[in-house]
Design a protein around this motif. Structure first.
Motif, PDB file in Angstrom:
ATOM      1  N   ILE A 165       2.641   4.339   1.115  1.00  0.00           N
ATOM      2  CA  ILE A 165       3.040   4.991   2.377  1.00  0.00           C
ATOM      3  C   ILE A 165       3.778   6.276   2.003  1.00  0.00           C
ATOM      4  O   ILE A 165       4.726   6.238   1.213  1.00  0.00           O
ATOM      5  CB  ILE A 165       3.990   4.115   3.204  1.00  0.00           C
TER       6      ILE A 165
ATOM      7  N   GLU B 102      -5.787   0.079  21.636  1.00  0.00           N
ATOM      8  CA  GLU B 102      -6.419   1.309  22.132  1.00  0.00           C
ATOM      9  C   GLU B 102      -6.805   1.182  23.606  1.00  0.00           C
ATOM     10  O   GLU B 102      -6.669   2.136  24.375  1.00  0.00           O
ATOM     11  CB  GLU B 102      -7.629   1.665  21.263  1.00  0.00           C
TER      12      GLU B 102
ATOM     13  N   ARG C 251      -0.063   1.067  11.385  1.00  0.00           N
ATOM     14  CA  ARG C 251       1.264   1.040  11.987  1.00  0.00           C
ATOM     15  C   ARG C 251       2.162   0.074  11.233  1.00  0.00           C
ATOM     16  O   ARG C 251       1.674  -0.926  10.696  1.00  0.00           O
ATOM     17  CB  ARG C 251       1.193   0.558  13.453  1.00  0.00           C
ATOM     18  N   PRO C 252       3.471   0.317  11.270  1.00  0.00           N
ATOM     19  CA  PRO C 252       4.401  -0.541  10.543  1.00  0.00           C
ATOM     20  C   PRO C 252       4.341  -2.023  10.889  1.00  0.00           C
ATOM     21  O   PRO C 252       4.251  -2.860  10.015  1.00  0.00           O
ATOM     22  CB  PRO C 252       5.770   0.029  10.922  1.00  0.00           C
ATOM     23  N   TRP C 253       4.444  -2.364  12.157  1.00  0.00           N
ATOM     24  CA  TRP C 253       4.637  -3.771  12.499  1.00  0.00           C
ATOM     25  C   TRP C 253       3.403  -4.427  13.048  1.00  0.00           C
ATOM     26  O   TRP C 253       3.425  -5.593  13.401  1.00  0.00           O
ATOM     27  CB  TRP C 253       5.756  -3.927  13.551  1.00  0.00           C
ATOM     28  N   ARG C 254       2.348  -3.662  13.188  1.00  0.00           N
ATOM     29  CA  ARG C 254       1.174  -4.202  13.865  1.00  0.00           C
ATOM     30  C   ARG C 254      -0.071  -4.013  13.010  1.00  0.00           C
ATOM     31  O   ARG C 254      -0.262  -2.978  12.403  1.00  0.00           O
ATOM     32  CB  ARG C 254       0.990  -3.506  15.234  1.00  0.00           C
ATOM     33  N   ARG C 255      -0.921  -5.031  12.984  1.00  0.00           N
ATOM     34  CA  ARG C 255      -2.154  -4.972  12.206  1.00  0.00           C
ATOM     35  C   ARG C 255      -3.194  -4.110  12.914  1.00  0.00           C
ATOM     36  O   ARG C 255      -3.240  -4.069  14.133  1.00  0.00           O
ATOM     37  CB  ARG C 255      -2.738  -6.380  12.023  1.00  0.00           C
ATOM     38  N   GLY C 256      -4.057  -3.510  12.133  1.00  0.00           N
ATOM     39  CA  GLY C 256      -5.138  -2.709  12.696  1.00  0.00           C
ATOM     40  C   GLY C 256      -4.674  -1.291  12.935  1.00  0.00           C
ATOM     41  O   GLY C 256      -3.525  -1.042  13.309  1.00  0.00           O
ATOM     42  N   ALA C 257      -5.562  -0.367  12.687  1.00  0.00           N
ATOM     43  CA  ALA C 257      -5.246   1.051  12.895  1.00  0.00           C
ATOM     44  C   ALA C 257      -5.573   1.455  14.324  1.00  0.00           C
ATOM     45  O   ALA C 257      -6.365   0.797  15.000  1.00  0.00           O
ATOM     46  CB  ALA C 257      -6.050   1.885  11.912  1.00  0.00           C
ATOM     47  N   VAL C 258      -4.924   2.498  14.792  1.00  0.00           N
ATOM     48  CA  VAL C 258      -5.286   3.093  16.080  1.00  0.00           C
ATOM     49  C   VAL C 258      -5.369   4.609  15.902  1.00  0.00           C
ATOM     50  O   VAL C 258      -4.761   5.180  15.007  1.00  0.00           O
ATOM     51  CB  VAL C 258      -4.272   2.771  17.208  1.00  0.00           C
TER      52      VAL C 258
ATOM     53  N   LEU D 268      -4.570   8.356  16.577  1.00  0.00           N
ATOM     54  CA  LEU D 268      -3.359   9.080  16.984  1.00  0.00           C
ATOM     55  C   LEU D 268      -3.643  10.580  17.061  1.00  0.00           C
ATOM     56  O   LEU D 268      -4.577  11.068  16.430  1.00  0.00           O
ATOM     57  CB  LEU D 268      -2.263   8.865  15.938  1.00  0.00           C
TER      58      LEU D 268
ATOM     59  N   LEU E  90      -9.995  -1.784   9.760  1.00  0.00           N
ATOM     60  CA  LEU E  90      -9.715  -2.690  10.864  1.00  0.00           C
ATOM     61  C   LEU E  90      -9.094  -1.854  11.970  1.00  0.00           C
ATOM     62  O   LEU E  90      -8.071  -1.203  11.761  1.00  0.00           O
ATOM     63  CB  LEU E  90      -8.732  -3.765  10.393  1.00  0.00           C
TER      64      LEU E  90
ATOM     65  N   ASP F 114      -1.132  10.518  22.237  1.00  0.00           N
ATOM     66  CA  ASP F 114      -1.551   9.371  21.430  1.00  0.00           C
ATOM     67  C   ASP F 114      -2.390   8.395  22.252  1.00  0.00           C
ATOM     68  O   ASP F 114      -3.324   7.777  21.732  1.00  0.00           O
ATOM     69  CB  ASP F 114      -0.330   8.640  20.844  1.00  0.00           C
TER      70      ASP F 114
ATOM     71  N   ILE G  18       0.854  -1.179   0.000  1.00  0.00           N
ATOM     72  CA  ILE G  18       0.000   0.000   0.000  1.00  0.00           C
ATOM     73  C   ILE G  18       0.895   1.236   0.000  1.00  0.00           C
ATOM     74  O   ILE G  18       2.044   1.183   0.399  1.00  0.00           O
ATOM     75  CB  ILE G  18      -1.002   0.045   1.189  1.00  0.00           C
TER      76      ILE G  18
ATOM     77  N   PHE H  62       7.243  -1.292   6.238  1.00  0.00           N
ATOM     78  CA  PHE H  62       8.241  -0.241   6.349  1.00  0.00           C
ATOM     79  C   PHE H  62       9.658  -0.794   6.339  1.00  0.00           C
ATOM     80  O   PHE H  62      10.578  -0.127   6.721  1.00  0.00           O
ATOM     81  CB  PHE H  62       8.020   0.578   7.619  1.00  0.00           C
TER      82      PHE H  62
ATOM     83  N   ASN I 131       5.343  -6.703   6.241  1.00  0.00           N
ATOM     84  CA  ASN I 131       5.874  -5.499   6.863  1.00  0.00           C
ATOM     85  C   ASN I 131       5.977  -4.370   5.870  1.00  0.00           C
ATOM     86  O   ASN I 131       6.564  -4.511   4.807  1.00  0.00           O
ATOM     87  CB  ASN I 131       7.217  -5.775   7.530  1.00  0.00           C
TER      88      ASN I 131
ATOM     89  N   VAL J 295       4.252  10.244   8.696  1.00  0.00           N
ATOM     90  CA  VAL J 295       4.377   9.089   7.815  1.00  0.00           C
ATOM     91  C   VAL J 295       3.129   8.238   7.977  1.00  0.00           C
ATOM     92  O   VAL J 295       2.841   7.754   9.072  1.00  0.00           O
ATOM     93  CB  VAL J 295       5.633   8.268   8.136  1.00  0.00           C
TER      94      VAL J 295
ATOM     95  N   PHE K 292      13.516   2.819  11.855  1.00  0.00           N
ATOM     96  CA  PHE K 292      13.194   1.613  11.102  1.00  0.00           C
ATOM     97  C   PHE K 292      13.384   1.800   9.602  1.00  0.00           C
ATOM     98  O   PHE K 292      12.865   1.054   8.817  1.00  0.00           O
ATOM     99  CB  PHE K 292      11.754   1.186  11.380  1.00  0.00           C
TER     100      PHE K 292
ATOM    101  N   PHE L 110      -9.342  -6.990  17.471  1.00  0.00           N
ATOM    102  CA  PHE L 110      -9.768  -6.075  16.409  1.00  0.00           C
ATOM    103  C   PHE L 110     -11.261  -5.801  16.423  1.00  0.00           C
ATOM    104  O   PHE L 110     -12.055  -6.643  16.838  1.00  0.00           O
ATOM    105  CB  PHE L 110      -9.440  -6.671  15.029  1.00  0.00           C
TER     106      PHE L 110
ATOM    107  N   ILE M 133      -2.144  -9.671  16.136  1.00  0.00           N
ATOM    108  CA  ILE M 133      -1.825  -8.272  15.834  1.00  0.00           C
ATOM    109  C   ILE M 133      -0.510  -8.164  15.059  1.00  0.00           C
ATOM    110  O   ILE M 133      -0.318  -7.248  14.266  1.00  0.00           O
ATOM    111  CB  ILE M 133      -1.734  -7.426  17.138  1.00  0.00           C
TER     112      ILE M 133
ATOM    113  N   THR N 124      -7.090   8.141  12.579  1.00  0.00           N
ATOM    114  CA  THR N 124      -6.869   6.718  12.799  1.00  0.00           C
ATOM    115  C   THR N 124      -5.950   6.197  11.702  1.00  0.00           C
ATOM    116  O   THR N 124      -6.280   6.267  10.531  1.00  0.00           O
ATOM    117  CB  THR N 124      -8.221   5.974  12.800  1.00  0.00           C
TER     118      THR N 124
ATOM    119  N   CYS O 217      -7.478  -1.735  15.816  1.00  0.00           N
ATOM    120  CA  CYS O 217      -6.907  -2.586  16.863  1.00  0.00           C
ATOM    121  C   CYS O 217      -7.348  -2.060  18.227  1.00  0.00           C
ATOM    122  O   CYS O 217      -6.622  -1.319  18.891  1.00  0.00           O
ATOM    123  CB  CYS O 217      -5.385  -2.635  16.756  1.00  0.00           C
TER     124      CYS O 217
END
Lengths: 214, 214
Positions: free
Chosen positions: A65, B168, A125-132, A134, B162, A167, A63, B213, B211, A73, A213, B144, B204, A122, B164
């Protein structure tokens, strides 16, 4: 006192006109090329807008970035289709810290005491699934709590411990704000008294040289 | 009902013996070499322990970033000096999902209904300054919330969204748990009813191939 007003960027962007009208967005060759590598359909216009909102493309696939003109970012430069008015795309507010400051100053004046404001987006994140959720705009508080110099439960002095409370507050607000048709663009977080009344979300962004990273 | 119990990993690690005694940790040449590139002092032992807890070193400087044996990408493999008993270092629990499951099953049985459990660690992020609390163990809920297929306020169907929520909820709990001598290792988050009673924090973690990034 101690209230923090959390505002979804969507409502700020709509009010401030940070919108693109789809019929006026013709994807460039570059946008079409990137779109052909994506899994989703109908993203060429979103990619075109994301490229216009970007200062740098970090990567194109799987996707897109980018680094936005604010220095964030994020995927697709934060360009959103959901909750955008019909036929439009929402982009991030031009200067979310300035908007947060304006809102904070206005409501603090009426209240007679400092009310902090956080504008959120929302993001993935780089290493983790799902958005949070911020903090992309902050006013009336520092985005950080510095624990350096404080003691732990064994009386050891903490060396470096910086927590991004802005955050964390943004994340907690998403739990009531939601992403779909909840129609809750603003949340009030109560019981946290910031130990500082100045600060901005811009401070949260790492300089390129500090990126760990890349 | 609807309570989510959030537990700091420190207390889990101490109870389960996920600790290293400093006097028994002799840094290898590799650990000393990495330590010489770090800004902080006295980190060679922490680096040595971090290397033992890692399955892969992602980068060595400006700070050590590893992938842990659980598949988490974090600084110093999550090895902590703060709130560790005197002369010891705390490492991450061996299997935080299993511990979360055990706690959730035990208290759910006593309560007579499902109580979700999240075990947390406060970690740094690639592009953003300041650490935030994250979910490293999850039980009794999905980490999720899937918004795909739901409608936005303009009745448009959301394509992929999606969130997380476990991260949160972990973030919101840190606001009361703190990092220093607060002595609040457990928080109860109320008012969120998970729409699923199974799931794990392992879900997660992005696969290496995903990955974005790297």
């Amino acid at each position: 006192k101690g209230d923090i007003v959390v505002v979804s960027h969507s409502i700020v962007s709509i009010v401030e006109g940070s919108l693109y009208t789809l019929s006026e967005v013709a994807p460039t060759e570059k946008a079409n090329e990137i779109a052909s590598k994506q899994n989703e359909e109908h993203t060429a216009q979103r990619i075109e807008v994301a490229l216009r909102e970007a200062s740098e493309v970090i990567r194109e696939e799987p996707i897109l970035i980018t680094r936005t003109h604010h220095g964030m970012v994020t995927d697709f430069s934060g360009v959103d289709e959901s909750n955008a008015p019909d036929g439009q795309l929402i982009v991030l507010p031009r200067d979310p810290d300035a908007t947060a400051r304006r809102i904070s100053e206005n409501i603090s004046k009426k209240a007679g005491f400092n009310i902090s404001v956080i504008i959120t987006d929302t993001q993935g994140r780089p290493w983790r699934r799902g958005a949070v959720n911020l903090a992309i705009g902050v006013a009336g508080m520092s985005p950080f709590v510095k624990n350096e110099g404080r003691k732990d439960i064994y009386e050891k002095v903490l060396r470096s411990s910086l927590v991004c409370v802005a955050d964390e507050i943004a994340a907690s607000a998403e739990l009531v704000m939601g992403q779909a048709d909840e129609k809750v663009p603003i949340a009030i977080v109560r019981g946290i008294t910031p130990n500082d009344t100045s600060g901005s979300a811009h401070e949260i962004l790492r300089e390129e040289s500090e990126n760990l990273f890349q």
